[in-house]
Design a protein around this motif. Structure first.
Motif, mmCIF file in Angstrom:
data_model
loop_
_atom_site.group_PDB
_atom_site.id
_atom_site.type_symbol
_atom_site.label_atom_id
_atom_site.label_comp_id
_atom_site.label_asym_id
_atom_site.label_seq_id
_atom_site.Cartn_x
_atom_site.Cartn_y
_atom_site.Cartn_z
ATOM 1 N N ILE A 31 0.852 -1.186 0.000
ATOM 2 C CA ILE A 31 0.000 0.000 0.000
ATOM 3 C C ILE A 31 0.889 1.238 0.000
ATOM 4 C CG2 ILE A 31 -1.748 1.294 1.305
ATOM 5 C CD1 ILE A 31 -2.920 -1.289 0.373
ATOM 6 N N LEU A 32 0.492 2.222 -0.791
ATOM 7 C CA LEU A 32 1.217 3.480 -0.850
ATOM 8 C C LEU A 32 0.283 4.594 -0.395
ATOM 9 C CD1 LEU A 32 3.817 5.002 -2.012
ATOM 10 C CD2 LEU A 32 2.450 5.344 -4.054
ATOM 11 N N GLY A 34 1.326 8.377 1.662
ATOM 12 C CA GLY A 34 2.185 9.519 1.328
ATOM 13 C C GLY A 34 3.507 9.101 0.712
ATOM 14 N N ASP A 37 7.697 6.882 3.874
ATOM 15 C CA ASP A 37 8.459 5.697 4.289
ATOM 16 C C ASP A 37 8.694 4.783 3.096
ATOM 17 O OD1 ASP A 37 8.946 5.849 7.139
ATOM 18 O OD2 ASP A 37 6.789 5.634 7.429
ATOM 19 N N ILE A 55 -3.538 4.320 -2.157
ATOM 20 C CA ILE A 55 -4.849 4.532 -1.556
ATOM 21 C C ILE A 55 -5.065 5.975 -1.102
ATOM 22 C CG2 ILE A 55 -5.216 2.121 -0.860
ATOM 23 C CD1 ILE A 55 -4.075 4.646 1.696
ATOM 24 N N LEU A 101 4.964 16.672 14.313
ATOM 25 C CA LEU A 101 6.397 16.454 14.561
ATOM 26 C C LEU A 101 7.060 15.699 13.417
ATOM 27 C CD1 LEU A 101 6.429 15.369 18.324
ATOM 28 C CD2 LEU A 101 7.327 17.500 17.355
ATOM 29 N N ARG A 110 2.773 15.202 2.743
ATOM 30 C CA ARG A 110 2.432 13.848 2.321
ATOM 31 C C ARG A 110 2.190 12.886 3.487
ATOM 32 N NH1 ARG A 110 0.395 13.666 -2.600
ATOM 33 N NH2 ARG A 110 1.861 13.919 -4.317
ATOM 34 N N ALA A 111 3.015 12.970 4.511
ATOM 35 C CA ALA A 111 3.025 11.936 5.554
ATOM 36 C C ALA A 111 1.676 11.829 6.266
ATOM 37 C CB ALA A 111 4.109 12.238 6.575
ATOM 38 N N ASN A 119 3.493 1.671 9.098
ATOM 39 C CA ASN A 119 4.941 1.448 9.005
ATOM 40 C C ASN A 119 5.429 0.705 10.247
ATOM 41 O OD1 ASN A 119 7.519 1.944 7.659
ATOM 42 N ND2 ASN A 119 7.962 3.265 9.420
ATOM 43 N N GLY A 124 7.452 5.430 15.774
ATOM 44 C CA GLY A 124 6.439 6.218 15.054
ATOM 45 C C GLY A 124 5.771 7.193 16.014
ATOM 46 N N ASP A 125 5.820 8.470 15.671
ATOM 47 C CA ASP A 125 5.419 9.482 16.644
ATOM 48 C C ASP A 125 3.930 9.527 16.939
ATOM 49 O OD1 ASP A 125 7.729 10.867 17.660
ATOM 50 O OD2 ASP A 125 8.090 11.515 15.603
ATOM 51 N N PHE A 167 -6.488 -3.380 4.076
ATOM 52 C CA PHE A 167 -5.782 -2.109 4.301
ATOM 53 C C PHE A 167 -6.551 -1.260 5.300
ATOM 54 C CE2 PHE A 167 -8.047 1.195 1.827
ATOM 55 C CZ PHE A 167 -8.930 0.406 1.086
ATOM 56 N N ASP A 194 14.527 14.130 12.838
ATOM 57 C CA ASP A 194 15.243 13.130 13.621
ATOM 58 C C ASP A 194 14.240 12.072 14.062
ATOM 59 O OD1 ASP A 194 17.393 12.000 14.992
ATOM 60 O OD2 ASP A 194 18.113 13.973 15.618
HETATM 61 C C1 FAD Z 1 12.757 13.154 6.151
HETATM 62 C C2 FAD Z 1 11.811 12.283 6.919
HETATM 63 C C3 FAD Z 1 11.530 12.604 8.238
HETATM 64 C C4 FAD Z 1 10.664 11.809 8.969
HETATM 65 N N1 FAD Z 1 10.403 12.148 10.257
HETATM 66 C C5 FAD Z 1 9.573 11.381 10.995
HETATM 67 C C6 FAD Z 1 9.298 11.703 12.339
HETATM 68 O O1 FAD Z 1 9.761 12.712 12.857
HETATM 69 N N2 FAD Z 1 8.480 10.889 13.054
HETATM 70 C C7 FAD Z 1 7.927 9.776 12.491
HETATM 71 O O2 FAD Z 1 7.194 9.066 13.184
HETATM 72 N N3 FAD Z 1 8.164 9.445 11.210
HETATM 73 C C8 FAD Z 1 8.985 10.212 10.452
HETATM 74 N N4 FAD Z 1 9.230 9.880 9.146
HETATM 75 C C9 FAD Z 1 8.633 8.663 8.593
HETATM 76 C C10 FAD Z 1 7.340 8.864 7.809
HETATM 77 O O3 FAD Z 1 7.266 10.149 7.264
HETATM 78 C C11 FAD Z 1 6.121 8.655 8.668
HETATM 79 O O4 FAD Z 1 6.117 7.361 9.199
HETATM 80 C C12 FAD Z 1 4.815 8.929 7.899
HETATM 81 O O5 FAD Z 1 3.773 9.077 8.821
HETATM 82 C C13 FAD Z 1 4.450 7.827 6.919
HETATM 83 O O6 FAD Z 1 3.266 8.188 6.256
HETATM 84 P P1 FAD Z 1 3.063 8.009 4.677
HETATM 85 O O7 FAD Z 1 1.697 8.436 4.383
HETATM 86 O O8 FAD Z 1 4.132 8.695 3.928
HETATM 87 O O9 FAD Z 1 3.231 6.450 4.562
HETATM 88 P P2 FAD Z 1 3.783 5.533 3.388
HETATM 89 O O10 FAD Z 1 5.228 5.738 3.226
HETATM 90 O O11 FAD Z 1 2.948 5.677 2.191
HETATM 91 O O12 FAD Z 1 3.514 4.146 4.055
HETATM 92 C C14 FAD Z 1 4.175 3.703 5.216
HETATM 93 C C15 FAD Z 1 3.887 2.234 5.442
HETATM 94 O O13 FAD Z 1 2.551 2.037 5.782
HETATM 95 C C16 FAD Z 1 1.867 1.261 4.796
HETATM 96 N N5 FAD Z 1 0.578 1.917 4.631
HETATM 97 C C17 FAD Z 1 0.390 3.247 4.460
HETATM 98 N N6 FAD Z 1 -0.917 3.524 4.469
HETATM 99 C C18 FAD Z 1 -1.563 2.341 4.649
HETATM 100 C C19 FAD Z 1 -2.918 1.981 4.750
HETATM 101 N N7 FAD Z 1 -3.888 2.904 4.694
HETATM 102 N N8 FAD Z 1 -3.238 0.689 4.922
HETATM 103 C C20 FAD Z 1 -2.259 -0.240 5.007
HETATM 104 N N9 FAD Z 1 -0.961 0.037 4.931
HETATM 105 C C21 FAD Z 1 -0.609 1.330 4.755
HETATM 106 C C22 FAD Z 1 2.761 1.279 3.587
HETATM 107 O O14 FAD Z 1 2.612 0.124 2.817
HETATM 108 C C23 FAD Z 1 4.117 1.349 4.239
HETATM 109 O O15 FAD Z 1 4.519 0.099 4.670
HETATM 110 C C24 FAD Z 1 10.078 10.669 8.377
HETATM 111 C C25 FAD Z 1 10.360 10.364 7.045
HETATM 112 C C26 FAD Z 1 11.222 11.158 6.320
HETATM 113 C C27 FAD Z 1 11.508 10.807 4.895
#
Ligand code: FAD
Lengths: 294, 740
Positions: A31-32, A34, A37, A55, A101, A110-111, A119, A124-125, A167, A194
């Motif tokens: 699943i993708l 934002g 990760d 999604i 954060l 995006r996140a 993830n 995870g915050d 999902f 960080d």
């Molecule tokens: C520069 C940078 C800084 C960061 N700082 C932090 C931080 O300070 N704190 C922190 O906690 N994280 C941090 N992260 C990690 C990341 O940004 C977070 O975990 C973010 O919340 C992930 O969300 P996403 O939507 O991008 O997830 P994605 O990257 O799209 O997905 C993350 C994971 O979850 C799965 N997934 C996503 N959505 C679903 C769904 N609806 N159903 C099932 N599976 C799903 C995906 O398959 C993947 O395995 C950072 C990342 C980067 C690149």
């Protein structure tokens, strides 16, 4: 050159069908949301072939429904968008601060909190903040939906309870009663960009006398999964969440932690700091609870 | 105080000539070049910190579809046995985790990666030597079995590659005269230069043996000679074209894979591109030395230092050549001390070979000395600036490393600090303040410049110093001042090794000083030619013509009624007055002026987490003359942030097998912007008499003082000293807990 497939279904049913078909054919899916990760990990850790199922444009994963009993928050809403929602911010300031954060302004475009939970990193915050708010994870399955309490969702480092053909749609969070406040604090050696060395979330509800009637405490980055620390909650219930009680909750967190020594911190350091964070987050949650008593 | 000069261009802050290209993303950096039919090279790196290579089998990699060549050190001239050649590709032993030992060229980067996985290597794993203590102990495991201290045939093999010792006066007598003595040991960890742009190059060769290398470097001429050396070629076989450079800080003065790319290109007949990823940069390129420094300083009650000793051990990494020499020479440089003894040790360990990093060697030894001076101030109950003023080196002082100082600006910086509102304002209870002094020698070396005048009078400078910190703008400003023409009519270009005269690297803070001197002299050459042409036009003697405000004019008293001739006027008719106007200069610049600074850090500490926050930082530095003050301040601020990062969180975390566990910017914690306060700058100008405009180098001194200034601030707030860096939260919390 491309080592992946990509689909962006337009409905939940279609998404489930895509997942089911791929699973039946033995094809790996991911699943993708934002991608903050996913894309980083695909590039640097494991680039084996897979089908990305996007999604983030589904109606359900972007929904926010604020109702009398429950609030629904879609799994794929970017942190930056969540934090523009004043109503949500007033209801769950701690959860929204946790989302705020993550990374930087660019990352927050995006996140998502769904991605953060799925993830399933110990650090995870938003996970401790979801747990203290008793969030239920609403999961789309071929039979409809099922729900899992957020403290049960993560099962190990990078592992969770989702099956390959399921999902996460979003979170159903009970509306906080009057006199409730939440807070999340993490420790990082820098100011941003960080990973938490330790984190602690507290939610508590005070009655009219200022006595704590309900509390939840959760800690992150100090065990293979974020932990719900009931002993810390018990130390607060029945008190005014005064210094002493907060200190006891802090001690309970330090005791409950099962940290490791790694490049981000030592066992001793994490144990100590997670208690400090619990105490400080508890004090903030208490202030918020006091101002929410109507 | 410096005389007030009346400049038109110098001291202004115009936009840099390369600015538009850089902010719009058009500038070409190391990894931006792609050539038709180009292959991609990748390097196989050692998974062990120390091991004997028993066998390398490349056949499976070579057999892969899409792979054009796979090589090891056996494919290089065996008569070349330099450290450099053995660092580029290991010979019989791998000496650190990440040490390169084979390379492939393939159609795509991914195929190259896959080919690396098919190279078979048999290792005999050896115990790694990871600390100075382990390396220097008797019967230590040897990093290099045939290394003898100072190449002395009669001494047994050792990890100590070289020792240094110099002294003056009588330290025993000096300490006997002292009323107070401070004696402490300090450890500083390795720190990486942290340039944002990873190393990158493209090499192409022709069947006649001629080679062209495009790369990101501080010194294209040094890349040329290093590459020629490893490949046993002559320098004239090789042309090096520098790209724009995304930071170097000393780390891009060495070559890592340019000779490998050339060899791969020779074997395949195609251009080969090589680009490091961030992890490779951390694992295999040179950080600054980790050090152990022992300092003893004695002083009279009035603060006058009577004696000082320094014992300095520097990690060199896997090959000899740490900057312990400059570390020894700088340790006491700010002070006028009659009795001192300095001993230095260059020590091998199983880690990447260290490379220069801004003022190489000085931050570590001066951290120790500046902390000791701070302790002395505490014991004497003296203001730390007054104590330093009491002992400060000035014009005429014999520097500990030999020469007599010409005019220098240390006293001026200290006096400016005492007057500075940031220093006059005392700190509150919750804030600690620490002061330290910084110093760097600066160097001159060889530079060339050509100044071409176009037919419309536009000025084009061709020089050979890669522009890291805005040097093109400084060249243009000096040319504008000298020629008397507007800055906007001038452009500066960094040539390659065949389009410009020889030029040493951008390093040692030499560019604005030495290349600047060449530009000024080349402009003077143009002026001389312009005067000659004006004289010819006016039928005067050349001696009767002056150059004033960008125009040729008859000298006062010369009785002739003509309009002045501007540079543009002369350029317009140059085809009729003798052909193109081209000024030239080449030189080996002497008299690079030493640069001193005074910094102070204000910190708060979270006593429950050990986190140190920098609340304010002030940097005062002697620039000699600030040609472009904004870029001088940029150097002061950038150096301060790098120094603060080194003081607070930067360190390599090695496991017991010698593997770096934090080879990424996520866990190798350089400061992020929001960690830092505004770095307040004050530029002092004590002109360097060896430069026409008084320039001193300013690029390196700024990193020196922040380490001790921060340590001293933490000492001020906690009431006790933490001797070792980094002052990271776990280290600070452990010290607070231990003190309770
Ligand atoms: C520069 C940078 C800084 C960061 N700082 C932090 C931080 O300070 N704190 C922190 O906690 N994280 C941090 N992260 C990690 C990341 O940004 C977070 O975990 C973010 O919340 C992930 O969300 P996403 O939507 O991008 O997830 P994605 O990257 O799209 O997905 C993350 C994971 O979850 C799965 N997934 C996503 N959505 C679903 C769904 N609806 N159903 C099932 N599976 C799903 C995906 O398959 C993947 O395995 C950072 C990342 C980067 C690149």
């Amino acid at each position: 050159m491309s080592n992946f497939g990509y689909v962006a279904p337009s409905t939940v049913e279609e998404t489930l069908a895509v997942l089911q078909r791929a699973t039946d054919q033995g094809q790996r899916t991911q699943i993708l949301a934002g991608g903050t990760d996913v894309i980083v990990q695909f590039r640097s850790l494991d680039s084996s072939h897979r089908l990305f199922v996007d999604i983030k444009s589904l109606k359900e994963t972007n929904d926010v429904r604020i109702e009398n009993e429950h609030i629904f928050v879609g799994a794929a809403i970017p942190s930056g968008v969540l934090n523009e929602n004043a109503e949500l911010k007033a209801l769950f300031p701690g959860l929204l601060e946790a989302a705020d954060l993550i990374g930087s302004t660019q990352i927050q475009g995006r996140a998502s909190i769904g991605g953060n939970l799925c993830n399933s990193s110990p650090a995870g915050d938003t996970i401790p903040a979801l747990i203290v708010n008793s969030a239920l994870c609403v999961i789309a399955t071929s039979e409809g939906t099922r729900t899992v309490p957020s403290e049960k969702f993560v099962t190990g480092v990078g592992r969770n309870c989702l099956a390959a053909h399921e999902f996460l749609l979003g979170f159903q969070i009970p509306r906080p009663s009057a006199g409730t406040g939440d807070a999340y604090l993490r420790f990082i050696p820098r100011t941003e960009m960080d990973i938490a060395v330790a984190g602690a979330a507290v939610s508590l509800s005070l009655n009219h006398e200022g006595i704590c009637e309900r509390a939840r405490v959760s800690i992150g980055a100090v065990a293979p999964t974020p932990l719900l620390v009931s002993s810390a909650a018990e130390a607060l219930v029945g008190t005014t969440a005064d210094e002493d009680a907060l200190q006891q909750a802090a001690q309970a967190c330090s005791d409950a932690a099962q940290p490791i020594t790694d490049k981000r911190g030592t066992v001793e350091y994490r144990r100590k700091v997670v208690g400090v964070l619990c105490r400080r987050a508890g004090a903030i949650a208490k202030d918020r609870a006091l101002s929410n008593r109507n | 105080m410096a005389e007030v000069a009346n400049f038109k261009a110098i001291g202004t802050r115009p936009i840099r000539p390369d600015g538009v290209e850089k902010v719009t993303g058009r500038a070409n950096f190391g990894a931006d070049l792609n050539l038709p039919d180009m292959l991609h090279g990748k390097v196989l790196r050692s998974p062990h910190a120390h091991a004997r290579i028993k066998r390398i089998d490349l056949t499976k990699a070579q057999a892969m579809e899409g792979v054009y060549a796979a090589i090891s050190s056996a494919d290089f001239p065996q008569e070349v046995t330099s450290s450099l050649s053995r660092n580029i590709l290991a010979r019989d032993k791998v000496l650190y985790h990440g040490h390169a030992l084979a390379a492939v060229a393939a159609r795509t980067p991914r195929i190259a990666e896959e080919a690396l996985a098919r190279i078979e290597v048999e290792y005999e794993v050896l115990p790694p030597v990871l600390t100075l203590d382990d390396a220097m102990r008797e019967k230590a495991t040897l990093v290099s079995e045939d290394l003898r201290t100072n190449d002395d045939e009669n001494s047994p093999p050792s990890n100590i590659a070289a020792t240094q010792r110099f002294e003056r006066g009588d330290v025993t007598k000096g300490f006997a005269e002292a009323d107070v003595i401070v004696q402490e040991e300090f450890r500083v960890p390795s720190a990486h230069q942290g340039y944002i742009e990873p190393h990158a190059c493209v090499a192409t060769s022709n069947p006649g043996g001629r080679v062209t290398v495009w790369c990101t470097t501080q010194g294209p001429f040094e890349v040329r000679s290093a590459t020629a050396g490893v490949l046993n070629k002559t320098v004239s076989d090789i042309k090096v074209i520098p790209s724009e450079i995304g930071g170097g800080f000393g780390g891009k003065t060495v070559v890592y894979f340019e000779p490998v790319a050339v060899r791969l290109s020779e074997l395949t007949g195609k251009p080969v591109k090589m680009v490091m990823n961030r992890e490779e940069v951390f694992r295999a390129t040179g950080p600054a030395s980790a050090t152990l420094c022992k300092i003893k300083v004695g002083a009279k009650k009035d603060g006058r230092i009577t004696a000082a000793t320094a014992w300095l051990a520097y990690e060199a990494g896997a090959f000899p050549g740490s900057p312990v020499g400059p570390g020894c020479m700088s340790v006491f440089a700010p002070y006028d001390i009659d009795n001192f003894l300095v001993e230095g040790y260059d020590v091998l360990v199983n880690k990447p070979k260290v490379a220069a990093y801004r003022a190489p060697g000085a931050p570590q030894s001066m951290h120790a000395m500046e902390c000791a001076i701070d302790e002395l101030a505490q014991k004497l109950d003296m203001d730390p600036i007054d104590l330093r003023l009491k002992n400060a080196a000035k014009e005429g002082t014999i520097a500990p490393y030999g020469p007599k100082f010409p005019p220098i600006g240390l006293v001026e910086c200290l006096e400016a600090a005492k007057r500075h509102p940031n220093y006059v304002n005392k700190t509150s209870e919750e804030v600690g303040r620490g002061v330290a002094v910084g110093f760097w020698f600066n160097i001159g070396m060889q530079s060339s410049a050509e100044v071409n005048i176009a037919e419309d009078g536009a000025v084009s400078i061709m020089e050979g110093s890669p522009d890291i910190g805005g040097s093109r703008a400084s060249m243009c400003l000096m040319a504008a001042e000298t020629l008397g023409v507007p800055y906007e009519t001038i452009n500066a270009h960094v040539g390659d090794t065949e389009s410009t005269g020889f030029c040493n690297l951008t390093g040692g803070s030499r560019t604005t000083f030495a290349t600047g001197l060449a530009v000024v002299k080349a402009c003077e050459d143009v002026i001389a030619q312009c005067k000659a042409r004006a004289a010819m036009t006016w039928e005067l003697d050349v001696e009767q013509v002056d150059w004033r405000d960008g125009q040729a004019v008859p000298k006062p008293g010369v009785n002739i009624d003509v309009e002045p001739l501007s540079l543009a006027d002369i350029a317009k008719t140059m085809s009729r007055t003798g052909g193109p106007l081209l000024g030239r200069a080449s030189l080996n610049a002497q008299g690079a002026g030493a640069c001193f600074s005074v910094n102070w850090t204000d910190v708060t500490i979270d006593r429950e987490t050990g986190k140190v926050d920098v609340k304010a930082f002030t940097a005062i530095q002697d620039a000699g003359r600030a040609i472009h003050p904004a870029y001088v301040e940029g150097q002061m601020q950038g150096g301060a942030v790098q120094g603060l990062g080194w003081a607070l969180n930067e360190e390599y975390i090695y496991n017991e097998n010698g593997v770096v566990e934090n080879a990424s910017f996520l866990d190798y914690r350089v400061p992020v912007a929001s960690d830092m306060p505004m770095i307040d700058c004050e530029i002092i100008e004590v002109p360097n008499p060896s430069h026409p405009y008084g320039v001193r180098g300013v690029g390196e001194t700024p990193i020196v003082a922040p380490l001790a200034a921060t340590s001293n601030a933490v000492r001020d707030l906690l009431g006790f000293r933490i001797n070792d860096l980094p002052l990271s939260p776990p280290n600070v919390l452990a010290a607070i807990d231990a003190a309770d």
